[in-house]
Structures are given as C-alpha cells and as structure tokens.
Scaffold this motif. Structure first.
Motif, PDB file in Angstrom:
ATOM      1  N   GLY A 141       4.219  -2.996   8.231  1.00 30.11           N
ATOM      2  CA  GLY A 141       3.626  -2.395   9.427  1.00 30.11           C
ATOM      3  C   GLY A 141       4.300  -2.903  10.699  1.00 30.11           C
ATOM      4  N   ILE A 183       7.705  -1.374  11.120  1.00 30.07           N
ATOM      5  CA  ILE A 183       7.622  -0.001  11.640  1.00 30.07           C
ATOM      6  C   ILE A 183       7.401  -0.012  13.151  1.00 30.07           C
ATOM      7  CG2 ILE A 183       6.234   2.121  11.611  1.00 30.07           C
ATOM      8  CD1 ILE A 183       5.738   1.520   8.568  1.00 30.07           C
ATOM      9  N   PRO A 215      -0.884  -3.179  11.490  1.00 29.55           N
ATOM     10  CA  PRO A 215      -0.224  -2.976  12.792  1.00 29.55           C
ATOM     11  C   PRO A 215       0.209  -1.540  13.051  1.00 29.55           C
ATOM     12  CG  PRO A 215       0.787  -4.792  11.555  1.00 29.55           C
ATOM     13  CD  PRO A 215      -0.168  -4.120  10.627  1.00 29.55           C
ATOM     14  N   CYS A 227      -1.374   1.273  11.794  1.00 25.82           N
ATOM     15  CA  CYS A 227      -2.397   2.194  11.282  1.00 25.82           C
ATOM     16  C   CYS A 227      -2.511   3.441  12.145  1.00 25.82           C
ATOM     17  CB  CYS A 227      -3.752   1.498  11.132  1.00 25.82           C
ATOM     18  SG  CYS A 227      -4.549   1.036  12.675  1.00 25.82           S
ATOM     19  N   VAL A 254       0.127   5.277  12.840  1.00 24.97           N
ATOM     20  CA  VAL A 254       1.317   6.083  12.577  1.00 24.97           C
ATOM     21  C   VAL A 254       1.150   6.866  11.274  1.00 24.97           C
ATOM     22  CG1 VAL A 254       3.825   6.017  12.376  1.00 24.97           C
ATOM     23  CG2 VAL A 254       2.650   4.214  13.637  1.00 24.97           C
ATOM     24  N   LYS A 255       1.460   8.155  11.293  1.00 24.87           N
ATOM     25  CA  LYS A 255       1.429   8.957  10.069  1.00 24.87           C
ATOM     26  C   LYS A 255       2.764   8.801   9.330  1.00 24.87           C
ATOM     27  CE  LYS A 255      -1.430  11.618   9.092  1.00 24.87           C
ATOM     28  NZ  LYS A 255      -2.530  11.334   8.145  1.00 24.87           N
ATOM     29  N   LYS A 256       2.767   9.112   8.023  1.00 24.41           N
ATOM     30  CA  LYS A 256       3.973   8.832   7.238  1.00 24.41           C
ATOM     31  C   LYS A 256       5.164   9.678   7.681  1.00 24.41           C
ATOM     32  CE  LYS A 256       3.879  11.377   2.796  1.00 24.41           C
ATOM     33  NZ  LYS A 256       3.031  12.526   3.098  1.00 24.41           N
ATOM     34  N   GLU A 257       4.906  10.870   8.198  1.00 26.62           N
ATOM     35  CA  GLU A 257       6.014  11.692   8.707  1.00 26.62           C
ATOM     36  C   GLU A 257       6.685  11.002   9.900  1.00 26.62           C
ATOM     37  OE1 GLU A 257       2.877  12.837   8.163  1.00 26.62           O
ATOM     38  OE2 GLU A 257       3.404  13.723   6.214  1.00 26.62           O
ATOM     39  N   VAL A 262       6.775   7.742  10.269  1.00 22.67           N
ATOM     40  CA  VAL A 262       7.533   6.620   9.707  1.00 22.67           C
ATOM     41  C   VAL A 262       8.908   7.120   9.253  1.00 22.67           C
ATOM     42  CG1 VAL A 262       7.610   4.834   7.929  1.00 22.67           C
ATOM     43  CG2 VAL A 262       5.425   5.441   8.985  1.00 22.67           C
ATOM     44  N   THR A 304       1.042  -3.223  -0.347  1.00 22.28           N
ATOM     45  CA  THR A 304       0.868  -2.976   1.089  1.00 22.28           C
ATOM     46  C   THR A 304      -0.006  -1.761   1.306  1.00 22.28           C
ATOM     47  OG1 THR A 304       1.981  -2.619   3.210  1.00 22.28           O
ATOM     48  CG2 THR A 304       2.902  -1.467   1.309  1.00 22.28           C
ATOM     49  N   GLY A 305      -0.689  -1.747   2.423  1.00 22.25           N
ATOM     50  CA  GLY A 305      -1.439  -0.559   2.824  1.00 22.25           C
ATOM     51  C   GLY A 305      -0.956  -0.120   4.194  1.00 22.25           C
ATOM     52  N   ASP A 306       0.256  -0.527   4.540  1.00 21.86           N
ATOM     53  CA  ASP A 306       0.674  -0.380   5.930  1.00 21.86           C
ATOM     54  C   ASP A 306       1.085   1.030   6.325  1.00 21.86           C
ATOM     55  OD1 ASP A 306       0.002  -2.775   6.915  1.00 21.86           O
ATOM     56  OD2 ASP A 306       2.003  -3.643   6.924  1.00 21.86           O
ATOM     57  N   ILE A 307       1.305   1.916   5.348  1.00 22.24           N
ATOM     58  CA  ILE A 307       1.547   3.307   5.730  1.00 22.24           C
ATOM     59  C   ILE A 307       0.295   4.101   5.381  1.00 22.24           C
ATOM     60  CG2 ILE A 307       3.012   5.345   5.460  1.00 22.24           C
ATOM     61  CD1 ILE A 307       5.321   3.480   4.732  1.00 22.24           C
ATOM     62  N   GLU A 308      -0.409   4.526   6.387  1.00 18.91           N
ATOM     63  CA  GLU A 308      -1.626   5.338   6.260  1.00 18.91           C
ATOM     64  C   GLU A 308      -2.693   4.648   5.417  1.00 18.91           C
ATOM     65  OE1 GLU A 308      -0.126   9.093   4.809  1.00 18.91           O
ATOM     66  OE2 GLU A 308       0.331   9.762   6.845  1.00 18.91           O
ATOM     67  N   LEU A 309      -2.700   3.327   5.404  1.00 20.42           N
ATOM     68  CA  LEU A 309      -3.672   2.558   4.635  1.00 20.42           C
ATOM     69  C   LEU A 309      -3.715   2.995   3.167  1.00 20.42           C
ATOM     70  CD1 LEU A 309      -6.706   2.158   7.092  1.00 20.42           C
ATOM     71  CD2 LEU A 309      -4.695   0.727   6.848  1.00 20.42           C
TER      72      LEU A 309
END
Ligand code: SF4
Lengths: 485, 222
Positions: free
Chosen positions: A138, A141, A155, A157, A159-162, A164, B197-202
């Motif tokens: 996080g 990113i 850190p 939370c 941001v959406k995956k697209e 990223v 990890t849960g760092d992308i969209e939890l």
C-alpha cells in the motif's frame, strides 16, 4: 507530494464526497474492516477482559514512562543496539540521515511506519541524496502516486485496482507495455518482482515498531506481507523509528497488547508475521544487521503527559476507530490533510501540530461514540474531541457566528424561564414558517444543518414542557435517537 | 548538543510531567519487571492444555491461518514428506535448509540443497521451529546460526518442522519462554500462515513479499 493541510478540511470533505472513485473504494472500508473485527471479537469471549488488561498495561507505562525508557535503552544497548531519543521531528530526521551517511548508504528500504510519515522522513532523505523506497504494498502504491497514505493500516484503501494498474504502468516503463495488469494477481506479481530487487540491494532498512519491550530491548513489528522482515534482516543496518508511547514493560505485557491489536485491526488472532528483534546479529548468526539503531521520538507527546489528553498515549494505532467512523467512511483519509486520520487523528493532529491549523478536525465528529466502543485501549475519543472543541471555542478559532449562538444559548440555559419562553417562541415561529411542507429548507443561523437536509418542524410541545406534564410517551422519545447521541 | 545531552533532555521532558518521584517510578517499574503479571489467557487454549490436546489445537489454528499442516511420526517420516512437497512445489529449483544434521540428507535431491543464508534464487526453505503456539497456530523461529532468518522470507515455499512437544499453549507462554540463560538471538519470528496483503481494495492476496505457501510438519516424538 501534495503538502498536508488539515486547515482545508471543509473544502477537502466536499471534494471527497463528490469523488466517485473514492466513494466506491470506501465501501470496502465500511464492509470488510468492520466485518472482520466483529467476527474476531465474537470468536474471543475474553476480548473485554483483554481490553481492560491492555489498557491497564499502557496506563501503567504512561505513568512510569521515564523508568521504562531508561530500562529499554539499557536492554537494547546491552544487545549491541544504539538508542536515540529525539525531542522533535527535525532532530529525528537528522539523526536518521546521519546514520545513513555513516553507512555510506544510497538505497534505503522502508517498512510501513506512521512515525516516519509524521516526521516527513522520505522528502528529507531525498533532499540528502538518499533513495527511500517504501516496501509495504500500500505504501509503495501511494509513494509512486506521490500521495500520502489515507489510512494508518491500509495506506492505499482509497485506490481502485484500475488506478493501481495505471500507476504501475507509469512507474515501471522497463516492463512490456502490453502486459496484462487487470487482475489482483498480476499487480501483486509485478510489485513482488520490483521490490525483490530493492530488498536485496538496500544499504539501510528502516521500519517502525508496534511495541518496544523495556525488559528485553526488543522492537516488535507486526505485518502481514513480510516486507518489514526483509527490510530489517537483509541490509547491513536496521533503523527502528518509534514514538515514546510504544513501550510495554515485559514479554507478557507484549502478549496482552498483541492479542487485542490483530483482532482490532484486521480481525486476525495473529498477523502473519510478528517479529521481535533486538540489537545486532549475534556471533555466528548468518545474516542480520551488523548495526541497529532505535530512534525514539517525542515530538509533542511528553507535553500530553499528566494533562487532559494523556489517555491518547495508550493508542496502539490499530485503526479500529477509523474503520468505524462515519465521517471517515464518508470522506476518506486525505480530507483530513494529516498523517493520522479518523477519530484518533482528529485528537492527535491538533495536539501534535497546531490547534489553529487543525481546528476543524475535532468538529468532524457526530459524537456517535462507536470509536470509543471499539477502541481496544478504551480511549474515550469523543470526550477528548469534545475537550478539543472547547479549546477551539475558547481560543476563538470557531466562527464568530457559532460563538455568538453558543453565548446566547448559554445565557438562556442559565435562565430557565427565559429558556422556556424562547423555546415556545422558536417552536411557534418554526411551525408558522413550515406550515405547508412540514419541514424547512432554510432557517437563520441553521445553515450548517439545512444545507444538506431539511429541518423538521416541531410537533407538539418541547421536551421540557412535556417532562413537566409527566408525559413519558411523547413523540420526542421515538425518532430522535437516530443520530446515536 | 551531543546525543547524550539530547537523550538526557528528552528524558527530563518526560519525567517533568509524571506523577510521583523518579525513585517511586523506578520502583514501580522494577516491581512489574520482577512480577511479570500475566494478562487473561484464552479459555479454550487452557482447556486444551489440560486435556493434552495442544497439538490438535495448534493444527486447527495453523490451518485456519492458511498454512498446510501435516502430522508425522518423527524426523524420518518428516524427511519423506519434505521430499514429496519439494518434488511437487519446487521440483528443480535450489533449496536452502537449516544447518542441522537431520536435513543433510536433502542435499542429494534433484536441484540440490545447501545450508547457510538463503539466496535469491532459492525456491524453497526448509527449517526447524524452536516452538509452536497453540493459541494462534504460529511457529516460532529464532535466528540461530543453524536457522538464519532469511530462510523464512526469501524462498516462495517455506517448510517448517515442529516437535509436538514444543507447542506452547498461549502467546504469553511462548514469549515468556524466550527468556532464558545466555544471549538471545537477534531475531525471533512468530509466523502465522503465508505472506499476505489486503492493500489493493482490501482484497486478501497471498504471497506478496514472503512465502506464498507454508507447510508445517508437526512431529510426534520418535
Ligand atoms: S484510538 Fe484506539 S481504536 Fe483508534 S487507533 Fe488508537 S488504539 Fe486503535
């Protein structure tokens, strides 16, 4: 990086409410974090007893803090570590930079550490010619995006995956342009590969600490990714950065605090990695740092000792209050314009920075009380926020209009017959004005309310009038609890 | 200002705001450090300790954390199991192992095995836990010369043997057991499941920086 400014909260919050991507991301905070904690607590009948015990440990530490600091210093130095106590952010930054210079360092890997965010370490290290690389996914990113973290334990939370994927494409131009970054797995694999190389070539590793154990001189680091461990065990020098209130007396006390930390933060009985490390690698160990420094930061905390905000020093940064805060859920972390966000941040930011700059934050609270209900350290966050509100009022940092209103109310409240008369008058006036719709769109001095919702027209007599009549079934008792006062 | 002055000034700033005298506070701290009071333990773990079922409690907790748990009849059975896991998950890659005689037999496997610190290309790490924790399903790994910390984090596959007799009931029991004569190794890792990890969209993802999979072999005594 955008400089943080808590003074802009009202405008930031308005922007955040209108930001559709952010709002979509925040849904996860509301559902996932809260659900995880609820399940973990339900599965632990001892949780309340653990909370009491954990809060008692930290209360005892705070009351005897100098003794435990001295004990920690002695224990860590007996194991070959060097402990630095730093009064403020500037001295901590310079202490850390001097260590990096002494190591002849270039690349500095970092585990997630809110204290290093607090002291603005990354920009400072960059200005001194070092390259700090965040290794928590996080944090990595948000570092690539040039943003501050928006949550103390998640850190990125917001941001959406697209997003990223866009960030990675921009940051990793050496990778094939047509690669697929549409899945969580692909993003993870790319981050793993990029950061592996940094772990292996770093000269210095910097981590935070969840706890410092006075008895043994250990720093305790809790992570799920394992990045903190690669950061602290591969380079030749490890720097721990922690604040003075992270101390616990014994190994048993550490166990008590750890038992509530994971459950409160992510709903885990134990995170994947809980690491105790103290001093330097012992003779015969293969690998491990040859130098270890612990930088312990005060930065405004000792001024909280013995005062009305002392209880905040029990905070273990679990994030539960943030995850359960309706304001955070609505506006996210960046609106706070501060390193610490949500209820704990709205208490800490005015105390650690300036009440004037952060004057809006204590008011960004509905007093619903859920933060205090979930806080594993039993910190009465709404009470602390209320005290800060009083201070902003006393320091004339609230608007002239709201102060005038409060003065008027205070006067009336001290004169019951006038209060009753004014109440009747106001109710009658409201009824007259809202006769047709049953609700009011606008009312003088109530703009803060009517801008976003309608003001209901009073039905029947006021609470006091009815209480005098002995009316205990009145309508006032029905609907008004909705705000969770 | 020298570092020593800075430290003294910072300590004084703290001391100035605390109740009581410095001597009283030092005495209170010494008392707690000597008495080491325990916090509340977890009832189901205490019950398992009493019933002699800590190994079962450990296996259940470790599985719940995402580890693959096997029970074996001892060191020889473990070695066979380790070979099988390696054949499946790291067939050709090099393997790093703890520097213990019991693992030396692995060196003749295809792809080889070596003792010492882990190298970036190592596909799997094989090591021995100093202890286990029934409460959490964690293995306790110390950075002793035979079991370097890098084995626990660099390879994508982590295989750990654990003696059933070395399973502590609670987290507090395991931490208290770190106290002992002699110098503590620098690092003690309590490891509970794979890296995640849960760092992308939890959204929970496994294997971010450390091992994607951890296998724990709980050994009954030979
Ligand atoms: S105030 Fe309480 S709930 Fe919030 S982060 Fe600190 S310990 Fe956790």
């Amino acid at each position: 990086m955008t400089p943080l400014s808590s003074g802009g909260f009202p405008a930031n919050a308005r922007d955040a409410l209108a930001d559709e991507k952010l709002q979509a991301a925040l849904v996860n905070v509301r559902t996932i974090f809260r659900g995880n904690r609820t399940r973990a607590v339900a599965a632990t009948p001892e949780f309340e007893a653990l909370r009491d015990a954990g809060a008692a440990v930290k209360r005892h530490v705070v009351e005897n803090l100098d003794a435990y600091l001295e004990r920690f210093i002695a224990a860590a130095e007996a194991r070959g570590g060097v402990v630095h106590l730093c009064a403020d952010a500037a001295s901590a930054r310079e202490t850390i930079a001097a260590i990096c210079r002494g190591e002849g360092a270039k690349l500095v890997t970092k585990g997630k550490s809110m204290v290093t965010e607090e002291i603005g370490l990354n920009p400072y290290l960059e200005s001194q010619g070092f390259t700090p690389v965040e290794t928590d996914l996080g944090e990595y990113i948000v570092q690539l995006r040039g943003e501050p973290p928006s949550h103390i334990i998640a850190p990125a939370c917001h941001v959406k995956k697209e997003q990223v994927a866009e960030t990675f494409r921009a940051a990793h131009p050496h990778r094939p342009a047509e690669r697929d970054l549409s899945t969580h797995e692909a993003l993870l694999a790319e981050a793993r590969a990029e950061l592996r190389a940094r772990f292996l070539s770093a000269d210095v590793g910097i981590t935070g600490a969840n706890l410092l154990i006075a008895e043994t001189g250990d720093a305790v680091l809790v992570t799920n990714e394992g990045n903190g461990d690669l950061t602290q065990s591969l380079p030749r020098c490890h720097i721990v950065v922690a604040s003075i209130e992270k101390l616990v007396p014994t190994l048993e006390d550490a166990a008590t605090v750890l038992r509530v930390l994971g459950r409160s933060a992510t709903g885990q009985a134990a995170s994947s990695y809980t690491t105790l490390s103290g001093g330097v690698a012992q003779p015969g160990e293969r690998g491990g740092p040859a130098a270890c420094h612990v930088v312990i930061l005060d930065n405004g905390r000792s001024a909280m000792l013995g005062g009305k905000y002392e209880e905040m020093l029990r905070c273990i940064r679990c994030g539960a209050c943030i995850n359960h805060c309706p304001i955070f859920a609505a506006v996210g972390g960046h609106a706070y314009g501060a390193v610490y966000v949500g209820p704990m941040g709205s208490v800490l930011t005015p105390l650690l920075q300036s009440l004037e700059e952060a004057r809006h934050l204590p008011h960004a609270c509905t007093m619903c009380g859920r933060c205090a209900e979930v806080c594993p350290m039993k910190i009465p966050l709404p009470d602390l926020l209320r005290r800060l509100r009083e201070e902003t009022h006393a320091a004339a940092l609230t608007s002239a209009r709201s102060r005038m209103g409060l003065r008027l109310w205070t006067f009336l409240a001290q004169h019951p017959s006038l209060y009753r008369g004014a109440g009747r008058l106001a109710a009658a006036a409201l009824r007259l004005a809202g006769r047709r719709a049953g609700a009011l769109r606008r009312w003088p001095l109530a703009g803060g309310w009517t801008r976003f919702r309608d003001l209901p027209v009073p039905q029947g007599g006021g609470f006091v009038a009815r209480a005098y009549r002995g009316d205990r079934t009145g309508r006032a008792a029905e609907g008004d609890g909705a705000d969770g006062q | 200002m020298t570092a020593a002055d800075g430290r003294a000034a910072a300590l004084a700033a703290v001391a100035a705001r605390l109740p009581g005298s410095a001597a009283e506070r030092a005495a209170a701290a010494e008392r707690r450090l000597a008495e080491r009071p325990r916090g509340p333990g977890l009832a189901h773990v205490a019950a398992a300790a009493k019933a002699g079922t800590l190994a079962e409690t450990f296996c259940a907790a470790a599985s719940a954390s995402g580890a693959t748990v096997l029970r074996t009849a001892g060191a020889a059975a473990s070695e066979a199991a380790i070979r099988k896991i390696l054949a499946e998950h790291a067939p050709a890659g090099p393997v790093v192992r703890a520097d213990l005689p019991r693992f030396a037999g692995l060196d003749d496997r295809p792809g080889g095995a070596h003792a010492g610190a882990a190298q970036p290309e190592d596909a799997a790490g094989v090591t021995r836990a100093a202890a286990g924790i029934a409460e959490t399903g964690s293995v306790v790994l110390a950075s002793d010369p035979e079991t370097p910390t890098s084995l626990n984090f660099l390879p994508a596959i982590h295989i750990v043997t654990l003696s059933a007799a070395a399973i502590h009931a609670g987290l507090d029991d395991a931490l208290a057991a770190l106290r002992g004569p002699g110098r503590r190794p620098r690092t003690v890792n309590l490891i509970t499941g794979p890296s995640r990890t849960g760092d992308i969209e939890l959204t929970l993802q496994v294997g971010v920086h450390g091992p994607r999979a951890i296998f724990i072999l709980v050994e009954d005594d030979d």
